[in-house]
Design a protein around this motif. Structure first.
Motif, PDB file in Angstrom:
ATOM      1  N   UNK A 239       0.868  -1.180   0.000  1.00  0.00           N
ATOM      2  CA  UNK A 239       0.000   0.000   0.000  1.00  0.00           C
ATOM      3  C   UNK A 239       0.901   1.226   0.000  1.00  0.00           C
ATOM      4  N   UNK A 240       0.687   2.114  -0.949  1.00  0.00           N
ATOM      5  CA  UNK A 240       1.445   3.370  -0.940  1.00  0.00           C
ATOM      6  C   UNK A 240       0.444   4.514  -0.890  1.00  0.00           C
ATOM      7  N   UNK A 241       0.808   5.567  -0.188  1.00  0.00           N
ATOM      8  CA  UNK A 241      -0.044   6.761  -0.219  1.00  0.00           C
ATOM      9  C   UNK A 241       0.816   8.010  -0.155  1.00  0.00           C
ATOM     10  N   UNK A 242       0.265   9.073  -0.738  1.00  0.00           N
ATOM     11  CA  UNK A 242       0.997  10.344  -0.813  1.00  0.00           C
ATOM     12  C   UNK A 242       0.006  11.483  -0.612  1.00  0.00           C
ATOM     13  N   UNK A 256     -12.115   6.867  -2.665  1.00  0.00           N
ATOM     14  CA  UNK A 256     -12.495   6.114  -3.867  1.00  0.00           C
ATOM     15  C   UNK A 256     -11.476   5.025  -4.179  1.00  0.00           C
ATOM     16  N   UNK A 257     -11.941   4.042  -4.970  1.00  0.00           N
ATOM     17  CA  UNK A 257     -11.063   2.914  -5.317  1.00  0.00           C
ATOM     18  C   UNK A 257     -11.532   2.319  -6.648  1.00  0.00           C
ATOM     19  N   UNK A 266      -6.356   4.072  -5.479  1.00  0.00           N
ATOM     20  CA  UNK A 266      -7.220   4.679  -4.462  1.00  0.00           C
ATOM     21  C   UNK A 266      -6.909   6.175  -4.400  1.00  0.00           C
ATOM     22  N   UNK A 267      -7.840   6.927  -3.863  1.00  0.00           N
ATOM     23  CA  UNK A 267      -7.626   8.378  -3.764  1.00  0.00           C
ATOM     24  C   UNK A 267      -8.621   8.971  -2.784  1.00  0.00           C
ATOM     25  N   UNK A 279      -3.190   7.033  -3.783  1.00  0.00           N
ATOM     26  CA  UNK A 279      -2.734   5.790  -3.143  1.00  0.00           C
ATOM     27  C   UNK A 279      -2.873   4.627  -4.108  1.00  0.00           C
ATOM     28  N   UNK A 280      -2.173   3.534  -3.797  1.00  0.00           N
ATOM     29  CA  UNK A 280      -2.316   2.315  -4.596  1.00  0.00           C
ATOM     30  C   UNK A 280      -2.152   1.121  -3.680  1.00  0.00           C
TER      31      UNK A 280
END
Ligand SMILES: CC(C)(COP(=O)(O)OP(=O)(O)OC[C@H]1O[C@@H](n2cnc3c(N)ncnc32)[C@H](O)[C@@H]1OP(=O)(O)O)[C@@H](O)C(=O)NCCC(=O)NCCSC(=O)C[C@](C)(O)C(=O)O
Length: 283
Positions: A239-242, A256-257, A266-267, A279-280
């Motif tokens: 899982x990555x997020x920024x 959302x996904x 994802x976002x 995100x992913x």
């Protein structure tokens, strides 16, 4: 002049136990059912081995003060405004209620950049978290430090524009409004005293945010819960997020996904369509 690269390799050791009380508080905070199998939802690691600095060791912003001493785990960049910039998380094993938690945190890189908002100093910290002796989560967290804001600096983010969040193309959507009660509970769960999340005059007048700022890992935790709703609990492997732009308390957040080419995208978006988080995930 301080050589911030000298901080690379500094380590911090954490020990904890995921008590039923803490697990219950996490579930209550997010309106989640108590897990019948006693395996906690992904994201709980954000609330384990939290910083234990004494109150008289906190800086103005509420985080443990940073200085040149050997006790200062994070480099004392002169820029004071800290944000959680991004994270890359690998989930290796689930975390059960009652587990003994060990964490080794290590500074792996430091860098300075210039961004649209001014000078930025980044530090990457790798956290290896074990539950009952087994590696459960490895996270590389990127923190960013920004220059102080002048007293008349424009508030960030700018006031909502005329745009609107567009749900088209997203397969799963959850909308909620993180309010100060949720932020307070998340700060308490993570023992995070950062004032931008609960002290509105400080957030607005000192750090120049338009309101209380939603924690980056809070939004990440909500995105992991959306993934769990769609894919099942504890299915995410990476899982990555920024954080792209601050989310503000009291304003709607659209999570959302959708299935992407290599996993899931994802976002999180604000009501006017401003993207807050990217995100992913892979399973
Ligand atoms: C960080 C801001 C100011 C940079 O915005 P900018 O416009 O100044 O930067 P940029 O022009 O977009 O990018 C400049 C350089 O920085 C890099 N960069 C830029 N952004 C990131 C990022 N996120 N992660 C990693 N790298 C990043 C970017 O790739 C680029 O590098 P390059 O020159 O090599 O191409 C802006 O993106 C922003 O405001 N993001 C929102 C952050 C946020 O809301 N975080 C959560 C709330 S704070 C929080 O939770 C706190 C907590 C929990 O209490 C706690 O302290 O731990």
């Amino acid at each position: 002049m301080t050589d911030f690269a000298a901080w690379i390799g500094r380590e911090q050791i954490g020990r904890d136990r995921l008590t039923s009380q803490h697990a219950f508080q996490w579930c209550s905070t997010f309106d989640l059912e108590w897990p019948g199998d006693k395996i906690m939802p992904q994201g709980i690691h954000f609330a384990l081995c939290t910083p234990q600095a004494r109150t008289d060791c906190l800086g103005d912003d509420g985080h443990p003060a940073r200085d040149d001493s050997s006790d200062s785990f994070l480099p004392p960049f002169p820029m004071p405004r800290r944000m959680w910039a991004s994270s890359k998380v690998q989930f290796h094993a689930p975390i059960a209620i009652g587990a003994v938690i060990d964490r080794i945190s290590r500074v792996v890189s430091v860098s300075e950049k210039s961004g649209g908002s001014g000078r930025l100093a980044f530090v990457d910290v790798e956290h290896v978290t074990k539950a009952n002796g087994t590696i459960a989560v490895i996270e590389t967290q990127t923190l960013v430090y920004r220059d102080a804001a002048g007293p008349d600096a424009p508030l960030s983010p700018p006031p909502p524009g005329d745009g609107a969040f567009d749900p088209a193309g997203w397969e799963a959507i959850r909308t909620l409004t993180p309010d100060p009660r949720l932020l307070f509970r998340y700060s308490a769960l993570t023992f995070n005293t950062h004032r931008i999340h609960y002290d509105a005059p400080y957030a607005e007048q000192v750090e120049r945010y338009r309101g209380l700022v939603v924690h980056g890992p809070l939004t990440a935790s909500l995105l992991l819960q959306l993934a769990a709703d769609k894919l099942g609990e504890n299915r995410v492997r990476t899982f990555t997020f920024r954080g792209l732009s601050p989310a503000i308390a009291g304003e709607a957040l659209h999570l959302v996904m959708r299935k992407g080419e290599a996993g899931y995208e994802l976002a999180a978006f604000a009501e006017d369509g401003r993207q807050v988080t990217q995100a992913s995930a892979t399973t």
